[in-house]
Design a protein around this motif. Structure first.
Motif, PDB file in Angstrom:
ATOM      1  N   ILE A   1      44.598 -55.199  -7.339  1.00 43.13           N
ATOM      2  CA  ILE A   1      44.423 -54.624  -8.670  1.00 43.13           C
ATOM      3  C   ILE A   1      45.551 -55.168  -9.533  1.00 43.13           C
ATOM      4  N   LEU A   2      45.217 -55.865 -10.601  1.00 38.42           N
ATOM      5  CA  LEU A   2      46.224 -56.469 -11.478  1.00 38.42           C
ATOM      6  C   LEU A   2      46.176 -55.795 -12.838  1.00 38.42           C
ATOM      7  N   ASN A   3      47.265 -55.131 -13.191  1.00 39.69           N
ATOM      8  CA  ASN A   3      47.334 -54.378 -14.449  1.00 39.69           C
ATOM      9  C   ASN A   3      46.124 -53.466 -14.623  1.00 39.69           C
ATOM     10  N   GLY A   4      45.754 -52.805 -13.539  1.00 40.31           N
ATOM     11  CA  GLY A   4      44.671 -51.829 -13.581  1.00 40.31           C
ATOM     12  C   GLY A   4      43.278 -52.401 -13.413  1.00 40.31           C
ATOM     13  N   THR A   5      43.161 -53.715 -13.290  1.00 38.76           N
ATOM     14  CA  THR A   5      41.854 -54.364 -13.167  1.00 38.76           C
ATOM     15  C   THR A   5      41.657 -54.899 -11.755  1.00 38.76           C
ATOM     16  N   LYS A   6      40.532 -54.557 -11.157  1.00 35.97           N
ATOM     17  CA  LYS A   6      40.208 -55.086  -9.836  1.00 35.97           C
ATOM     18  C   LYS A   6      39.891 -56.566  -9.966  1.00 35.97           C
ATOM     19  N   THR A   7      40.620 -57.388  -9.199  1.00 36.58           N
ATOM     20  CA  THR A   7      40.499 -58.837  -9.380  1.00 36.58           C
ATOM     21  C   THR A   7      39.250 -59.422  -8.731  1.00 36.58           C
ATOM     22  N   GLY A   8      38.792 -58.826  -7.635  1.00 37.46           N
ATOM     23  CA  GLY A   8      37.644 -59.374  -6.934  1.00 37.46           C
ATOM     24  C   GLY A   8      37.967 -60.586  -6.085  1.00 37.46           C
TER      25      GLY A   8
END
Length: 254
Positions: A230-237
């Motif tokens: 999770i990068l800055n709250g976003t799931k990177t996938g």
């Protein structure tokens, strides 16, 4: 009713020794992810006097272990399982550069939350968190490097020994797994004394808490496999350093 992962971890559902020890769960390409926002280049931040940022490790309210500048504008969270071979690959291929180039710059913080992927992860996590909080990430990295030995030890012990562990009460169950897999010896050699390790690996209340935290991660972040970043709250996938590093740079670490 207990959550699914809690039942798996504390019930020790049968895990075929020959067919799934290194599996890291389902990685669903269709799982919702977001575009990493492009950020302006971030300035480096000096660490506390006499330290590097990777020396600074604190616990987080969510039960994780955060390395680096706690105020870093770029925040990387990893859900990692100590039994996961893909996590071990990331540890070898990506973590040194992540730590030395990005975390030590003060631009990026790294948080590890241990994920209970299968029954092996409970005793491994209990032992990895048995010492000081500052030791958890370094011990986890060393464990991932040592991980093939765990699989070899379990294969050598065989299915009968594993089934015996499965039939034991929880406290004895995790002790038996830790012993037959070599986990106990591994952590003893790295400063977790035998009597302390014995206490930690029989802590069924903490085992339940670890499993419940895994259930929450599955629900809150749609974690279906490890590693999940999770990068800055976003799931990177993504699950590899080659795919993750460009995203960290895009976020501003360049």
């Amino acid at each position: 009713m207990k959550p699914a992962v809690t039942r798996l971890a504390l019930g020790l559902a049968a895990l075929p020794l020959a067919l799934g020890l290194a599996a890291c769960g389902k990685k669903d390409a269709a799982a919702p992810t977001g575009e990493i926002a492009e950020g302006a280049p971030v300035a480096a931040v000096a660490p506390p006097a006499g330290k590097t940022w990777s020396d600074v490790i604190v616990t987080t309210p969510e039960g994780g272990y955060l390395m680096g500048n706690p105020n870093a504008p770029i925040k990387l969270l990893e859900f990692g399982a100590l039994s996961c071979s893909h996590c071990a690959a990331f540890s070898k291929e990506g973590f040194p550069k992540l730590r030395d180039e990005y975390v030590n710059s003060g631009k990026v913080s790294y948080e590890l939350r241990l994920f209970m992927l299968n029954a092996l992860d409970i005793p491994a996590a209990l032992l990895a968190t048995c010492g000081s909080p500052e030791a958890v990430i370094p011990l986890s990295e060393q464990f991932w490097d040592w991980q093939p030995n765990m699989f070899a030890n379990l294969q050598k012990a065989g299915d009968a020994a594993y089934k015996d562990a499965a039939a034991s009460p929880p406290a004895q169950r995790f002790t038996k797994i830790a012993t037959m897999s070599g986990m106990t010896e591994f952590f003893n050699a790295r400063g977790i004394a035998a009597d302390k390790a014995s206490t930690c690996v029989t802590d069924t209340a903490k085992a339940t808490a670890l499993a419940n935290a895994t259930d929450k991660a599955s629900q809150d972040y749609d974690v279906t496999g490890t590693p999940t970043f999770i990068l800055n709250g976003t799931k990177t996938g993504v699950a590899t350093w080659d795919a993750l590093e460009p995203m960290i740079k895009k976020a501003g670490a360049r």
